[in-house]
Motif scaffolding. Structure first.
Motif, PDB file in Angstrom:
ATOM      1  N   HIS A 172       6.260 -63.857 -18.982  1.00  0.00           N
ATOM      2  CA  HIS A 172       6.751 -63.737 -17.610  1.00  0.00           C
ATOM      3  C   HIS A 172       7.738 -64.836 -17.214  1.00  0.00           C
ATOM      4  N   GLY A 173       8.248 -65.568 -18.188  1.00  0.00           N
ATOM      5  CA  GLY A 173       9.318 -66.518 -17.936  1.00  0.00           C
ATOM      6  C   GLY A 173       8.924 -67.849 -17.335  1.00  0.00           C
ATOM      7  N   PHE A 174       7.659 -68.227 -17.443  1.00  0.00           N
ATOM      8  CA  PHE A 174       7.230 -69.537 -16.964  1.00  0.00           C
ATOM      9  C   PHE A 174       7.412 -70.564 -18.076  1.00  0.00           C
ATOM     10  N   ARG A 175       7.792 -71.766 -17.695  1.00  0.00           N
ATOM     11  CA  ARG A 175       8.008 -72.825 -18.673  1.00  0.00           C
ATOM     12  C   ARG A 175       6.695 -73.503 -19.069  1.00  0.00           C
ATOM     13  N   CYS A 176       5.801 -73.691 -18.105  1.00  0.00           N
ATOM     14  CA  CYS A 176       4.542 -74.412 -18.338  1.00  0.00           C
ATOM     15  C   CYS A 176       3.389 -73.708 -17.642  1.00  0.00           C
ATOM     16  N   VAL A 177       2.194 -74.081 -18.047  1.00  0.00           N
ATOM     17  CA  VAL A 177       0.975 -73.579 -17.418  1.00  0.00           C
ATOM     18  C   VAL A 177       0.123 -74.768 -17.000  1.00  0.00           C
ATOM     19  N   LEU A 178      -0.308 -74.746 -15.742  1.00  0.00           N
ATOM     20  CA  LEU A 178      -1.266 -75.725 -15.227  1.00  0.00           C
ATOM     21  C   LEU A 178      -2.616 -75.027 -15.214  1.00  0.00           C
ATOM     22  N   THR A 179      -3.537 -75.469 -16.076  1.00  0.00           N
ATOM     23  CA  THR A 179      -4.844 -74.828 -16.186  1.00  0.00           C
ATOM     24  C   THR A 179      -5.909 -75.643 -15.463  1.00  0.00           C
ATOM     25  N   ILE A 180      -6.899 -74.924 -14.946  1.00  0.00           N
ATOM     26  CA  ILE A 180      -8.052 -75.537 -14.296  1.00  0.00           C
ATOM     27  C   ILE A 180      -9.255 -74.624 -14.525  1.00  0.00           C
ATOM     28  N   GLY A 181     -10.425 -75.207 -14.684  1.00  0.00           N
ATOM     29  CA  GLY A 181     -11.650 -74.425 -14.789  1.00  0.00           C
ATOM     30  C   GLY A 181     -12.100 -73.966 -13.411  1.00  0.00           C
ATOM     31  N   CYS A 182     -12.719 -72.807 -13.353  1.00  0.00           N
ATOM     32  CA  CYS A 182     -13.217 -72.296 -12.072  1.00  0.00           C
ATOM     33  C   CYS A 182     -14.330 -73.163 -11.515  1.00  0.00           C
ATOM     34  N   ASP A 183     -14.901 -74.025 -12.352  1.00  0.00           N
ATOM     35  CA  ASP A 183     -16.018 -74.865 -11.925  1.00  0.00           C
ATOM     36  C   ASP A 183     -15.576 -76.248 -11.452  1.00  0.00           C
ATOM     37  N   MET A 184     -14.296 -76.367 -11.103  1.00  0.00           N
ATOM     38  CA  MET A 184     -13.740 -77.635 -10.620  1.00  0.00           C
ATOM     39  C   MET A 184     -13.216 -77.444  -9.196  1.00  0.00           C
ATOM     40  N   PRO A 185     -14.102 -77.406  -8.208  1.00  0.00           N
ATOM     41  CA  PRO A 185     -13.667 -77.084  -6.840  1.00  0.00           C
ATOM     42  C   PRO A 185     -13.007 -78.231  -6.086  1.00  0.00           C
ATOM     43  N   ARG A 186     -13.098 -79.433  -6.623  1.00  0.00           N
ATOM     44  CA  ARG A 186     -12.501 -80.598  -5.950  1.00  0.00           C
ATOM     45  C   ARG A 186     -11.894 -81.518  -6.997  1.00  0.00           C
ATOM     46  N   LEU A 187     -10.740 -82.094  -6.642  1.00  0.00           N
ATOM     47  CA  LEU A 187     -10.078 -83.066  -7.511  1.00  0.00           C
ATOM     48  C   LEU A 187      -9.639 -84.256  -6.670  1.00  0.00           C
ATOM     49  N   PRO A 188      -9.590 -85.431  -7.274  1.00  0.00           N
ATOM     50  CA  PRO A 188      -9.108 -86.591  -6.515  1.00  0.00           C
ATOM     51  C   PRO A 188      -7.610 -86.486  -6.243  1.00  0.00           C
ATOM     52  N   ASP A 189      -7.194 -87.066  -5.143  1.00  0.00           N
ATOM     53  CA  ASP A 189      -5.774 -87.090  -4.806  1.00  0.00           C
ATOM     54  C   ASP A 189      -4.982 -87.722  -5.944  1.00  0.00           C
ATOM     55  N   GLY A 190      -3.849 -87.127  -6.242  1.00  0.00           N
ATOM     56  CA  GLY A 190      -2.929 -87.682  -7.222  1.00  0.00           C
ATOM     57  C   GLY A 190      -3.154 -87.257  -8.654  1.00  0.00           C
ATOM     58  N   LEU A 191      -4.297 -86.658  -8.988  1.00  0.00           N
ATOM     59  CA  LEU A 191      -4.556 -86.310 -10.389  1.00  0.00           C
ATOM     60  C   LEU A 191      -3.613 -85.215 -10.877  1.00  0.00           C
ATOM     61  N   ILE A 192      -3.454 -84.158 -10.113  1.00  0.00           N
ATOM     62  CA  ILE A 192      -2.534 -83.092 -10.551  1.00  0.00           C
ATOM     63  C   ILE A 192      -1.121 -83.638 -10.662  1.00  0.00           C
ATOM     64  N   GLU A 193      -0.698 -84.426  -9.693  1.00  0.00           N
ATOM     65  CA  GLU A 193       0.650 -84.992  -9.731  1.00  0.00           C
ATOM     66  C   GLU A 193       0.847 -85.839 -10.989  1.00  0.00           C
ATOM     67  N   ALA A 194      -0.175 -86.607 -11.386  1.00  0.00           N
ATOM     68  CA  ALA A 194      -0.086 -87.411 -12.607  1.00  0.00           C
ATOM     69  C   ALA A 194       0.098 -86.527 -13.829  1.00  0.00           C
ATOM     70  N   LEU A 195      -0.581 -85.381 -13.868  1.00  0.00           N
ATOM     71  CA  LEU A 195      -0.418 -84.446 -14.983  1.00  0.00           C
ATOM     72  C   LEU A 195       0.990 -83.869 -15.007  1.00  0.00           C
ATOM     73  N   LEU A 196       1.538 -83.582 -13.844  1.00  0.00           N
ATOM     74  CA  LEU A 196       2.852 -82.938 -13.757  1.00  0.00           C
ATOM     75  C   LEU A 196       3.986 -83.841 -14.225  1.00  0.00           C
ATOM     76  N   HIS A 197       3.743 -85.131 -14.333  1.00  0.00           N
ATOM     77  CA  HIS A 197       4.778 -86.059 -14.789  1.00  0.00           C
ATOM     78  C   HIS A 197       4.775 -86.232 -16.303  1.00  0.00           C
ATOM     79  N   ARG A 198       3.855 -85.574 -16.978  1.00  0.00           N
ATOM     80  CA  ARG A 198       3.744 -85.684 -18.430  1.00  0.00           C
ATOM     81  C   ARG A 198       3.539 -84.286 -18.995  1.00  0.00           C
ATOM     82  N   GLU A 199       4.170 -84.027 -20.103  1.00  0.00           N
ATOM     83  CA  GLU A 199       4.065 -82.676 -20.655  1.00  0.00           C
ATOM     84  C   GLU A 199       4.098 -82.738 -22.171  1.00  0.00           C
ATOM     85  N   PRO A 200       3.101 -82.236 -22.869  1.00  0.00           N
ATOM     86  CA  PRO A 200       1.831 -81.735 -22.362  1.00  0.00           C
ATOM     87  C   PRO A 200       0.898 -82.883 -21.985  1.00  0.00           C
TER      88      PRO A 200
END
Length: 168
Positions: A78-106
C-alpha cells in the motif's frame, strides 16, 4: 515519511483467558487504546491478526513476528515506507517514547520489542527469517537487522492477565 500504524491483535491471550484485544479499559478496548497512542504519528492504522485484521504472515500462530511480517507486507503493498507496531496489550506509553522511536529506523523499545518502527523493505528479510529460523524472538530478529533498542524512561504497562488489567 509515510508511516503505517499496526496494532498486533492476533495473540492467543492464553494467560488472559479471553480475547484481550477486546477487553475494556474504561469504555474502550485495549486495541482501541493502543490505536489511539500511535494514530497521531501514522497516515493510517490497521489491526493485524485476530478476527477481521490483516493476516499474520506466513501463517497465524507465529507470535508477534508473524504479525509484524503481515504488517510489513501490507505496508509495502500500500505504499507505506515504514510500520510503527504496537501490541494491543500496551494501553499506555510514557511521553516521548514513540517520538524517540521515530528518530531512528529501524528501532524498537528495549523493554517491549513489539513496539517498534520497521522499514517496509524488511518484509522479505523477516519472511526469510521465519522460514529458515526457529527463533521467533522479536528482539533476536531486531538485532539481526541492526535495529536500535530505545529504552523506556519508565516501566511499561503490559496487560497479560485480568489481574494486570484490574491493577491498571
Amino acid at each position: 515519511m509515510t508511516i503505517l500504524g499496526a496494532v498486533l491483535t492476533g495473540g492467543r491471550s492464553s494467560r488472559f483467558g479471553s480475547n484481550k484485544a477486546q477487553a475494556l479499559l474504561g469504555e474502550r478496548s485495549l486495541a482501541a487504546h493502543a490505536r489511539a497512542l500511535i494514530a497521531p504519528h501514522c497516515a493510517d492504522v490497521v489491526m493485524i491478526g485476530g478476527e477481521g485484521g490483516v493476516p499474520d504472515l506466513p501463517e497465524p500462530g507465529l507470535g508477534p513476528l508473524g504479525g509484524i511480517a503481515g504488517a510489513l507486507d501490507y505496508a509495502a503493498e500500500h505504499g507505506f515506507r515504514c510500520v510503527l507496531t504496537i501490541g494491543c496489550d500496551m494501553p499506555r506509553l510514557p511521553d516521548g517514547l514513540i517520538e524517540a522511536l521515530l528518530h531512528r529506523e529501524p528501532s524498537y523499545c528495549a523493554d517491549a520489542p513489539v513496539l517498534g518502527l520497521w522499514p517496509a523493505a524488511l518484509g522479505a528479510h523477516l519472511l526469510a527469517h521465519l522460514g529458515l529460523n526457529g527463533d521467533r524472538s522479536v528482539r533476536g530478529w531486531a538485532r539481526s537487522v541492526g535495529a536500535i533498542p530505545v529504552p523506556s524512561p519508565v516501566p511499561l504497562a503490559n496487560i497479560n492477565t485480568p489481574a494486570d488489567l484490574e491493577t491498571l
